[in-house]
Design a protein around this motif. Structure first.
Motif, PDB file in Angstrom:
ATOM      1  N   GLU A 170       6.980  10.450 -29.421  1.00 58.40           N
ATOM      2  CA  GLU A 170       6.205  11.265 -30.358  1.00 58.40           C
ATOM      3  C   GLU A 170       5.957  10.514 -31.654  1.00 58.40           C
ATOM      4  OE1 GLU A 170       7.781  15.261 -30.627  1.00 58.40           O
ATOM      5  OE2 GLU A 170       7.874  15.385 -28.449  1.00 58.40           O
ATOM      6  N   ARG A 171       6.942   9.772 -32.134  1.00 57.31           N
ATOM      7  CA  ARG A 171       6.761   9.000 -33.368  1.00 57.31           C
ATOM      8  C   ARG A 171       5.651   7.959 -33.193  1.00 57.31           C
ATOM      9  NH1 ARG A 171      11.571   6.379 -34.115  1.00 57.31           N
ATOM     10  NH2 ARG A 171      10.712   4.319 -33.809  1.00 57.31           N
ATOM     11  N   LEU A 172       5.666   7.257 -32.067  1.00 60.66           N
ATOM     12  CA  LEU A 172       4.649   6.230 -31.823  1.00 60.66           C
ATOM     13  C   LEU A 172       3.283   6.848 -31.515  1.00 60.66           C
ATOM     14  CD1 LEU A 172       6.746   3.639 -29.819  1.00 60.66           C
ATOM     15  CD2 LEU A 172       6.047   3.530 -32.217  1.00 60.66           C
ATOM     16  N   ALA A 173       3.272   7.928 -30.765  1.00 65.19           N
ATOM     17  CA  ALA A 173       2.003   8.582 -30.424  1.00 65.19           C
ATOM     18  C   ALA A 173       1.316   9.135 -31.670  1.00 65.19           C
ATOM     19  CB  ALA A 173       2.241   9.689 -29.395  1.00 65.19           C
ATOM     20  N   MET A 174       2.087   9.609 -32.626  1.00 63.78           N
ATOM     21  CA  MET A 174       1.506  10.131 -33.872  1.00 63.78           C
ATOM     22  C   MET A 174       0.750   9.052 -34.641  1.00 63.78           C
ATOM     23  SD  MET A 174       1.888  13.275 -34.201  1.00 63.78           S
ATOM     24  CE  MET A 174       2.367  13.964 -32.651  1.00 63.78           C
ATOM     25  N   LYS A 175       1.152   7.812 -34.459  1.00 63.90           N
ATOM     26  CA  LYS A 175       0.467   6.711 -35.153  1.00 63.90           C
ATOM     27  C   LYS A 175      -0.968   6.563 -34.672  1.00 63.90           C
ATOM     28  CE  LYS A 175       4.664   4.311 -36.246  1.00 63.90           C
ATOM     29  NZ  LYS A 175       5.040   3.179 -37.017  1.00 63.90           N
ATOM     30  N   TYR A 176      -1.260   7.135 -33.516  1.00 66.26           N
ATOM     31  CA  TYR A 176      -2.634   7.066 -33.014  1.00 66.26           C
ATOM     32  C   TYR A 176      -3.602   7.761 -33.973  1.00 66.26           C
ATOM     33  CZ  TYR A 176      -6.702   7.048 -30.091  1.00 66.26           C
ATOM     34  OH  TYR A 176      -7.979   6.839 -29.630  1.00 66.26           O
ATOM     35  N   LEU A 177      -3.121   8.738 -34.702  1.00 72.75           N
ATOM     36  CA  LEU A 177      -3.982   9.453 -35.644  1.00 72.75           C
ATOM     37  C   LEU A 177      -4.570   8.524 -36.712  1.00 72.75           C
ATOM     38  CD1 LEU A 177      -1.885  12.711 -36.085  1.00 72.75           C
ATOM     39  CD2 LEU A 177      -4.036  12.440 -34.815  1.00 72.75           C
ATOM     40  N   ASP A 178      -3.893   7.425 -36.996  1.00 72.28           N
ATOM     41  CA  ASP A 178      -4.364   6.473 -38.004  1.00 72.28           C
ATOM     42  C   ASP A 178      -4.976   5.217 -37.386  1.00 72.28           C
ATOM     43  OD1 ASP A 178      -3.433   8.093 -40.144  1.00 72.28           O
ATOM     44  OD2 ASP A 178      -1.407   7.337 -39.807  1.00 72.28           O
ATOM     45  N   ASP A 179      -5.086   5.169 -36.081  1.00 75.54           N
ATOM     46  CA  ASP A 179      -5.567   3.968 -35.411  1.00 75.54           C
ATOM     47  C   ASP A 179      -7.080   3.811 -35.599  1.00 75.54           C
ATOM     48  OD1 ASP A 179      -4.666   1.795 -33.426  1.00 75.54           O
ATOM     49  OD2 ASP A 179      -6.536   2.585 -32.575  1.00 75.54           O
ATOM     50  N   THR A 180      -7.532   2.574 -35.731  1.00 77.57           N
ATOM     51  CA  THR A 180      -8.944   2.301 -36.001  1.00 77.57           C
ATOM     52  C   THR A 180      -9.676   1.645 -34.827  1.00 77.57           C
ATOM     53  OG1 THR A 180      -8.409   0.140 -36.960  1.00 77.57           O
ATOM     54  CG2 THR A 180      -8.480   2.043 -38.466  1.00 77.57           C
ATOM     55  N   ARG A 181      -9.043   1.497 -33.699  1.00 83.32           N
ATOM     56  CA  ARG A 181      -9.680   0.794 -32.583  1.00 83.32           C
ATOM     57  C   ARG A 181     -10.931   1.498 -32.075  1.00 83.32           C
ATOM     58  NH1 ARG A 181      -4.197   0.108 -32.123  1.00 83.32           N
ATOM     59  NH2 ARG A 181      -3.492  -2.051 -31.975  1.00 83.32           N
TER      60      ARG A 181
END
Length: 122
Positions: A31-42
């Motif tokens: 969940e911690r790593l998946a939440m980082k997807y919200l800020d991903d720019t790819r």
């Protein structure tokens, strides 16, 4: 709870059971790593590169997005990004363009799932 979250995330194209296998059952880490997807720019980078007809950069962005989606078990996004990668690898930008709507939809679903998970709106 895991069964509940598995069903809920499946509706967004996310394979939580696969993620738990990949993350050794460590839901907090996932969940911690998946939440980082919200800020991903790819995804944004892919769209911008396609609009600029920079197909080398578009391939790089699509390939990175595919890898990230695979690692997070975002199955629908992984599949859509794979189609774009394959088309660009084969020098078929028009075919890649044809899959962008699918990538956008899968990206938006992943973002929505992460927002709901973050806000615990299950």
């Amino acid at each position: 709870m895991a069964e509940n979250i598995t069903d809920k995330l499946a509706a967004f194209g996310i394979d939580y059971a696969d993620a738990m296998d990949r993350f050794g059952g460590n839901a907090a880490l996932y969940e911690r790593l998946a939440m980082k997807y919200l800020d991903d720019t790819r995804f944004v980078g892919l769209v911008a590169a396609m609009a600029a007809h920079d197909y080398d950069e578009a391939y790089n962005q699509a390939h990175s997005l595919k890898g990230l989606a695979g690692n997070l078990s975002f199955a629908r996004l992984y599949q859509a990004a794979s189609f774009v990668c394959e088309a660009l690898r084969n020098g078929e930008p028009a075919r890649a363009e044809g899959h962008l709507a699918e990538v956008r939809e899968a990206h938006e679903q992943a973002v929505s799932a992460m927002e709901q998970l973050r806000d615990e709106r299950w």
